[in-house]
Structures are given as C-alpha cells and as structure tokens.
Design a protein around this motif. Structure first.
Motif, PDB file in Angstrom:
ATOM      1  N   THR A 129     130.220 -22.706  67.534  1.00 40.82           N
ATOM      2  CA  THR A 129     128.960 -21.988  67.698  1.00 40.82           C
ATOM      3  C   THR A 129     127.905 -22.853  68.373  1.00 40.82           C
ATOM      4  N   MET A 130     127.210 -22.262  69.319  1.00 34.77           N
ATOM      5  CA  MET A 130     126.211 -22.989  70.090  1.00 34.77           C
ATOM      6  C   MET A 130     124.791 -22.760  69.564  1.00 34.77           C
ATOM      7  N   LYS A 131     124.638 -21.946  68.530  1.00 28.18           N
ATOM      8  CA  LYS A 131     123.293 -21.620  68.056  1.00 28.18           C
ATOM      9  C   LYS A 131     122.465 -22.863  67.713  1.00 28.18           C
ATOM     10  N   PRO A 132     123.042 -23.888  67.044  1.00 27.40           N
ATOM     11  CA  PRO A 132     122.225 -25.081  66.768  1.00 27.40           C
ATOM     12  C   PRO A 132     121.677 -25.739  68.033  1.00 27.40           C
ATOM     13  N   LEU A 133     122.434 -25.662  69.132  1.00 29.84           N
ATOM     14  CA  LEU A 133     121.957 -26.250  70.380  1.00 29.84           C
ATOM     15  C   LEU A 133     120.820 -25.428  70.975  1.00 29.84           C
ATOM     16  N   LEU A 134     120.941 -24.104  70.871  1.00 30.89           N
ATOM     17  CA  LEU A 134     119.857 -23.245  71.337  1.00 30.89           C
ATOM     18  C   LEU A 134     118.595 -23.482  70.509  1.00 30.89           C
ATOM     19  N   ASP A 135     118.773 -23.612  69.190  1.00 26.91           N
ATOM     20  CA  ASP A 135     117.626 -23.876  68.312  1.00 26.91           C
ATOM     21  C   ASP A 135     116.966 -25.204  68.680  1.00 26.91           C
ATOM     22  N   LEU A 136     117.799 -26.195  68.955  1.00 34.53           N
ATOM     23  CA  LEU A 136     117.273 -27.518  69.325  1.00 34.53           C
ATOM     24  C   LEU A 136     116.465 -27.424  70.613  1.00 34.53           C
ATOM     25  N   HIS A 137     117.017 -26.705  71.584  1.00 32.30           N
ATOM     26  CA  HIS A 137     116.333 -26.530  72.868  1.00 32.30           C
ATOM     27  C   HIS A 137     115.001 -25.810  72.678  1.00 32.30           C
ATOM     28  N   GLU A 138     114.989 -24.795  71.799  1.00 31.31           N
ATOM     29  CA  GLU A 138     113.763 -24.029  71.557  1.00 31.31           C
ATOM     30  C   GLU A 138     112.705 -24.869  70.847  1.00 31.31           C
ATOM     31  N   GLN A 139     113.147 -25.922  70.136  1.00 31.33           N
ATOM     32  CA  GLN A 139     112.202 -26.818  69.478  1.00 31.33           C
ATOM     33  C   GLN A 139     111.608 -27.844  70.449  1.00 31.33           C
ATOM     34  N   GLY A 140     112.033 -27.773  71.708  1.00 33.25           N
ATOM     35  CA  GLY A 140     111.459 -28.649  72.714  1.00 33.25           C
ATOM     36  C   GLY A 140     112.256 -29.894  73.019  1.00 33.25           C
ATOM     37  N   VAL A 141     113.443 -30.025  72.425  1.00 33.75           N
ATOM     38  CA  VAL A 141     114.295 -31.186  72.717  1.00 33.75           C
ATOM     39  C   VAL A 141     115.202 -30.817  73.897  1.00 33.75           C
ATOM     40  N   PRO A 142     115.144 -31.529  75.020  1.00 32.45           N
ATOM     41  CA  PRO A 142     115.995 -31.197  76.168  1.00 32.45           C
ATOM     42  C   PRO A 142     117.480 -31.313  75.819  1.00 32.45           C
ATOM     43  N   VAL A 143     118.255 -30.318  76.239  1.00 34.48           N
ATOM     44  CA  VAL A 143     119.703 -30.275  75.993  1.00 34.48           C
ATOM     45  C   VAL A 143     120.394 -29.932  77.309  1.00 34.48           C
ATOM     46  N   VAL A 144     121.454 -30.668  77.650  1.00 35.77           N
ATOM     47  CA  VAL A 144     122.269 -30.355  78.824  1.00 35.77           C
ATOM     48  C   VAL A 144     123.732 -30.330  78.391  1.00 35.77           C
ATOM     49  N   LEU A 145     124.429 -29.263  78.747  1.00 36.23           N
ATOM     50  CA  LEU A 145     125.852 -29.125  78.431  1.00 36.23           C
ATOM     51  C   LEU A 145     126.699 -29.669  79.572  1.00 36.23           C
ATOM     52  N   ILE A 146     127.849 -30.245  79.203  1.00 36.10           N
ATOM     53  CA  ILE A 146     128.793 -30.750  80.204  1.00 36.10           C
ATOM     54  C   ILE A 146     130.159 -30.123  79.941  1.00 36.10           C
ATOM     55  N   ASN A 147     130.788 -29.589  81.006  1.00 34.50           N
ATOM     56  CA  ASN A 147     132.157 -29.085  80.893  1.00 34.50           C
ATOM     57  C   ASN A 147     132.268 -28.010  79.818  1.00 34.50           C
ATOM     58  N   THR A 148     131.423 -26.991  79.911  1.00 34.75           N
ATOM     59  CA  THR A 148     131.333 -25.968  78.877  1.00 34.75           C
ATOM     60  C   THR A 148     132.654 -25.240  78.697  1.00 34.75           C
ATOM     61  N   LEU A 149     133.099 -25.163  77.436  1.00 37.91           N
ATOM     62  CA  LEU A 149     134.274 -24.370  77.098  1.00 37.91           C
ATOM     63  C   LEU A 149     133.878 -23.061  76.425  1.00 37.91           C
TER      64      LEU A 149
END
Length: 347
Positions: A129-149
């Motif tokens: 699940t990617m929801k924690p990453l979306l939540d992190l991004h919405e909190q203002g922490v930059p997130v970049v995915l690599i080689n998305t599965l």
C-alpha cells in the motif's frame, strides 16, 4: 568519561544552548566577549559539534531517507550507486531503511518522522500500500518513487520505459522471422508488467501477427512456475519458436524448460528477457535482454528530490545544468542487448 554535550558547554560558559549553537554556526548575533568565552570552553573540553545538530540548527535536516526492498534485491546496488553519485556532491547523507512486501511503509515512515532528520525520501517501490507515502507527501515531505511496481500515484517517479522496451524486444524476434512468440508475463497487477504486455501485443499486431491468448503465460515472476508453464507449452504441436519473458530470471526458466524438452536455444527456441541483471551476460547461452538504466534512474530520482527539497538552490541539477525542474514522471529509455539466446526462426 561521558561525551560532553552542547548542554554541558552552555552550562560551563553560563549561556543558553541556543547561544552555543549560534557560536558554532558562526552567527553574527553573538557579541564578541560571549563568543570568546564559549569558544574557550569548547577548546578546553575538546568539544566536537554533532553534524546532525549543526544541520538541524540551520533548519536543514541532514539526511535523505531511502526505502529499499531489502539490500539483496538485485536492482538495489546500481540504483543506490546512481543516487549516491548525486547526493555525495551535496551536504546531505543517505540513510537506508528496508521495507519488504510483508511489511507496509507505515512503521518505517513513522520512524523517519520521529527522528526529524530526513529532508526527503526516495522509495524503490514494491507491491504494498502506498497510502503512507501519499500521507507523507501531503505533510510536506518530498517523496520520489523509483522503479514503481505498485499502482501509479500522483507522486514524482522515475522508471524505465517498459512499453518501448518490450515492443523493441518483440520487434527483434519478429525481424528474425518468428511468428509464434509467447509472453512469459509477470504479475499483471503491476503497471510495469501491463506496459510490457502492451508492448508485446502491439509489436505483434503492427506486424500483422494475431495475438493468441494461449501464448501468454501467467508466471507471476516465479521461476518454478515459469519453467512448468513453458515446458507444457513446448510440448504442443504448434509450440512457439520464441519466448519474451517479463524478467530475466523467468527467461532462465524458459531456457531450462527448453532443455527439458530436448530443444536448443536459440536453434529451436529464441528467448528474450527483461532487466539485464549481471548474471544474464554469463548464463549459457548468454541472454538477449532489455537493459534497464538503473544507475541513471537513481541519478534522476536524486535530482528530482533535491529540486523538491530546495527548488531555489539549484541543488537538483548536476554541475553545469540549468533550466526548469524535471517533469513529475520520468520514463528513461531502455536498451536491447542482443546476445546468444536469440536467432533466426527455425525452418
């Protein structure tokens, strides 16, 4: 003897911790007499400021968090090399976290947030699940995915052009005269596998070759399953003359299945893989495969993250590079590496 802390320096100098921090960071806001007193205490006690504390005092978390799916995963080393080649030219350091498919990103992200030390996060994405990453991004922490599965998200990402890679691989087989080409597919819940399957089907269709459902084998990236499926398919009277595998390890399984049936590669069956992991150049016969630019993917992802962390600083560009920030989603070109596992169609 316990290590002396900034709190001890402040107490011995008769000032606050924030004043010590200002002295360490050479702030002009401290009067000369106080600065001399604090520096004398620092010198007398051989105090070495923490790089982490210094960075935080400047309002800049000192680390780039990087979440990887285990350090033994085949693609981690070249991706890490690409990331490090960019990050090592900045004030940041990399801190690695592991998160496998058996554990979601939530606890890892909680630890990063609790430490307060990560300026941004790079994620080599797995099937969770990617929801924690979306939540992190919405909190203002930059997130970049690599080689998305996993599922495609509204997050910056860098990946290989899976469609064009597969399309080129199947075109190679068609140019060798093959007309019955099987697809040894990975998990079709993965966008990368969907793209590879579309590339396979479009190459056949454009060449006027019908797409036969029975020639697509759902191996799920599992070599034992792949070997069993290909062995069964090769027992048919109308067996394929070529196999396009969605990754290299199932391509190896296809070659083993051919040997089980007494068939030669490439004389009786051509095989193409995808990834170009190091062992592909050394199997017998050496595997023709689609090479993913893992190192370049790491470099691009690191630059995207740095640009998101500090867009005004230019940290996202390599020396000498200028211009607008890179797009939110980057698809890097693949390369077909032709080796010994492909040849003209038999007959």
């Amino acid at each position: 003897m316990e290590k002396i802390t900034i709190r001890d320096i402040a107490r011995l100098a008769g000032v606050s911790k924030s004043t010590v921090s200002l002295v360490i960071n050479n702030s002009p806001r401290v009067d000369p007499a106080t600065r001399r007193r604090v520096l004398a205490v620092i010198t007398r006690h051989n105090y070495v400021p923490s790089a982490t504390a210094s960075a935080l005092a400047k309002g800049r978390p000192p680390f780039i968090g990087m979440i990887v799916p285990g350090l033994t995963w085949r693609m981690v080393a070249p991706l890490n090399f690409g990331v490090a080649s960019v990050i090592e030219r900045t004030p940041y350091e990399i801190i690695l976290y592991t998160s496998t498919n058996d554990h979601d990103y939530g606890p890892v992200i909680d630890r990063m947030l609790a430490s307060g030390l990560s300026a941004g996060v790079l994620v080599i994405s797995q099937d969770q699940t990617m929801k924690p990453l979306l939540d992190l991004h919405e909190q203002g922490v930059p997130v970049v995915l690599i080689n998305t599965l996993g599922s495609r998200l509204d997050l910056p990402s860098v990946e290989a052009d899976n469609y064009e890679g597969a399309y080129g691989a199947v075109r190679h087989l068609l140019e060798l005269g093959h007309r019955r080409v099987a697809s040894l597919a990975g998990p079709m819940t993965y966008p990368c596998c969907q793209d590879r399957q579309r590339g396979y089907e479009d190459a056949l269709t454009e060449a006027g070759v019908p797409v036969e459902v029975s020639l697509t084998l759902q191996s799920g990236f599992e070599p034992p399953r792949a070997r069993e499926l290909v062995r069964e398919l090769l027992g048919r009277a109308d067996r394929p003359t070529a196999v396009f595998a969605h990754n290299d390890v199932t391509a190896y399984a296809a070659m083993e299945a051919a040997a089980d049936r007494g068939l030669r590669v490439p004389e009786d069956l051509s095989v193409v893989g995808f990834d170009d992991i190091p062992s592909s150049a050394h199997v017998k016969p050496a595997l023709t495969t689609v090479s993913q630019p893992f190192e370049a993917m790491g470099e691009h992802a690191a630059r995207m993250l740095l640009a998101a962390i500090s867009p005004e600083s230019g940290e996202g560009s390599a020396p000498g590079e200028h211009g607008p920030p890179p797009p939110a989603r980057v698809h890097l070109p693949t390369t077909l590496v032709v080796r010994d596992s492909t040849g003209p169609a038999p007959g």
